[in-house]
Motif scaffolding. Structure first.
Motif, PDB file in Angstrom:
ATOM      1  N   VAL A  30       0.853  -1.186   0.000  1.00  0.00           N
ATOM      2  CA  VAL A  30       0.000   0.000   0.000  1.00  0.00           C
ATOM      3  C   VAL A  30       0.890   1.237   0.000  1.00  0.00           C
ATOM      4  CG1 VAL A  30      -0.155   0.097   2.513  1.00  0.00           C
ATOM      5  CG2 VAL A  30      -1.967   1.118   1.148  1.00  0.00           C
ATOM      6  N   THR A  31       0.442   2.301  -0.644  1.00  0.00           N
ATOM      7  CA  THR A  31       1.244   3.521  -0.670  1.00  0.00           C
ATOM      8  C   THR A  31       1.089   4.278   0.647  1.00  0.00           C
ATOM      9  OG1 THR A  31      -0.479   4.952  -1.573  1.00  0.00           O
ATOM     10  CG2 THR A  31       0.858   3.701  -3.152  1.00  0.00           C
ATOM     11  N   ASP A  33       0.455   7.415   0.937  1.00  0.00           N
ATOM     12  CA  ASP A  33      -0.705   8.297   0.832  1.00  0.00           C
ATOM     13  C   ASP A  33      -2.008   7.534   1.080  1.00  0.00           C
ATOM     14  OD1 ASP A  33       0.964  10.409   0.290  1.00  0.00           O
ATOM     15  OD2 ASP A  33       0.681  10.331  -1.890  1.00  0.00           O
ATOM     16  N   GLU A  34      -2.102   6.323   0.550  1.00  0.00           N
ATOM     17  CA  GLU A  34      -3.319   5.523   0.745  1.00  0.00           C
ATOM     18  C   GLU A  34      -3.497   5.158   2.217  1.00  0.00           C
ATOM     19  OE1 GLU A  34      -3.539   3.232  -3.608  1.00  0.00           O
ATOM     20  OE2 GLU A  34      -2.478   2.327  -1.912  1.00  0.00           O
ATOM     21  N   ALA A  35      -2.412   4.758   2.852  1.00  0.00           N
ATOM     22  CA  ALA A  35      -2.491   4.396   4.270  1.00  0.00           C
ATOM     23  C   ALA A  35      -2.846   5.612   5.113  1.00  0.00           C
ATOM     24  CB  ALA A  35      -1.170   3.791   4.731  1.00  0.00           C
ATOM     25  N   ALA A  36      -2.270   6.759   4.788  1.00  0.00           N
ATOM     26  CA  ALA A  36      -2.565   7.982   5.539  1.00  0.00           C
ATOM     27  C   ALA A  36      -4.026   8.372   5.382  1.00  0.00           C
ATOM     28  CB  ALA A  36      -1.657   9.119   5.060  1.00  0.00           C
ATOM     29  N   ALA A  37      -4.547   8.254   4.156  1.00  0.00           N
ATOM     30  CA  ALA A  37      -5.958   8.588   3.920  1.00  0.00           C
ATOM     31  C   ALA A  37      -6.877   7.637   4.662  1.00  0.00           C
ATOM     32  CB  ALA A  37      -6.248   8.552   2.414  1.00  0.00           C
ATOM     33  N   HIS A  38      -6.488   6.366   4.730  1.00  0.00           N
ATOM     34  CA  HIS A  38      -7.324   5.369   5.421  1.00  0.00           C
ATOM     35  C   HIS A  38      -7.456   5.702   6.903  1.00  0.00           C
ATOM     36  CE1 HIS A  38      -9.076   1.404   6.252  1.00  0.00           C
ATOM     37  NE2 HIS A  38      -8.308   1.384   7.325  1.00  0.00           N
ATOM     38  N   PHE A  39      -6.362   6.171   7.524  1.00  0.00           N
ATOM     39  CA  PHE A  39      -6.374   6.452   8.962  1.00  0.00           C
ATOM     40  C   PHE A  39      -6.629   7.929   9.270  1.00  0.00           C
ATOM     41  CE2 PHE A  39      -4.213   2.372   8.937  1.00  0.00           C
ATOM     42  CZ  PHE A  39      -4.748   1.749  10.059  1.00  0.00           C
ATOM     43  N   GLY A  40      -6.860   8.734   8.232  1.00  0.00           N
ATOM     44  CA  GLY A  40      -7.169  10.136   8.463  1.00  0.00           C
ATOM     45  C   GLY A  40      -6.012  10.910   9.050  1.00  0.00           C
TER      46      GLY A  40
END
Length: 333
Positions: A30-31, A33-40
């Protein structure tokens, strides 16, 4: 300028990391950015968390940490391409639900998802999928229904949620097939059975209909408002034609038949046992009560009720042995 998230306290950081590790393992790749977006959170904070995870692991037999016991990050992917991927994660024994635990939770979530106020909650469906993936084995199928019954179930959920009148093709307890128009009040489940409670325009009275006795359900126009004649947590209302059946069971098991007891049904407690008289609209309910109490109930009277339960038990045993005898589905009021 985007607002930066507030700093996390120690307890919040721990919760975040405990959730992040299984997420990264489950995602495999997972990127940032994707992980950061998932956890807000921000990509910067996500990078800091991954770097902290890389210094964590499980101690060896001697209590020390080695390269083999730490989380191994693919640093080339992480530094150059912003991709998080574990080469190794020292979590051989992940905590998981047993198959039985997962099946029980899935059954409860299915019942919640069927309630009109939760019908549009996508997160419930996602949680059910995660539970199925996280079990030690494949959970046993629960609440599986034929497609036509599932479609009627969805129609009745919508009827209650949108306050719309519904026309049902219904087989009564006397075996008579009738078309009924109903203004729905509620749609509730008891064990593996679902009941529509509403104002029956055909009978001009409140009635409860068993889903399994419906051949079809069709939405009509807006329903009229009717006050429920039964308390919100009571499914059935006694009628003058109901049969009275006296049961003897452990007093501790009384909550298991709360759905079938009316506020005026007498109960007598003697030591560890209780004797209760229920009003039963049809004999099919007795099989459900017997199944719920798992051999802990005695039918005191009438004799016809005892024979009904005995026949139900013989039918269940024959079905378990591969016989052709099966309990005939029955309905309530």
């Amino acid at each position: 300028m985007a607002e930066r998230p507030a700093p996390l306290h120690a307890a919040d950081k721990l919760t975040f990391l405990l959730a992040l590790v299984p997420y990264l393992i489950d995602q495999v790749r997972v990127t940032v950015d994707e992980a950061a977006a998932h956890f807000g959170t921000t990509p910067e904070r996500m990078r800091q968390a991954v770097e902290l995870i890389a210094m964590s692991g499980t101690p060896g037999a001697d209590g020390t940490y080695t390269h083999e016991t730490l989380f191994d990050i693919d640093w080339d992917d992480f530094d150059e391409r912003g991709i998080i991927r574990f080469r190794a994660a020292p979590m051989e024994e992940k905590p998981r639900f047993s198959t039985r635990e997962a099946a029980a939770l899935l059954a409860g979530l299915q019942r919640v998802a069927a309630r009109p106020e939760f019908a549009a909650r996508v997160d419930i469906v996602e949680l059910m999928a995660k539970l199925a993936r996280g079990a030690t084995g494949v959970p046993a199928p629960v609440a599986v229904r034929p497609a036509e019954v599932a479609a009627m179930h969805a129609t009745l959920v919508e009827a209650v949620a949108s306050a719309r009148r519904v026309r049902i093709d219904y087989v009564t307890t006397r075996g008579e097939r009738e078309m009924r128009e109903v203004d729905p009040i509620s749609f509730d489940g008891v064990d593996d059975a679902w009941y529509l409670r509403g104002w029956c325009l055909t009978r001009d009275a409140e009635r409860t209909f068993l889903l399994d006795r419906m051949a079809s359900a069709e939405l009509l126009g807006p329903a009229e408002h009717h006050e429920a004649g039964v308390a919100g947590d009571e499914l059935f209302q006694g009628a003058s034609t109901d049969e009275r059946v006296t049961l003897r069971l452990p007093a501790a098991a009384l909550p298991l038949i709360a759905d079938y007891r009316g506020p005026d049904d007498p109960v007598r407690i003697e030591g560890e046992h209780a004797t209760v008289t229920l009003r039963i609209a049809h004999s099919g309910i007795l099989g459900r009560i017997a199944a719920r109490l798992a051999g802990g109930v005695e039918i005191v009277e009438p004799a016809s009720a005892r024979e009904t339960v005995a026949a139900w038990a013989r039918s269940a045993l024959a079905a378990d042995d591969g016989g052709s005898a099966q309990e005939t589905p029955s309905a309530d009021r």
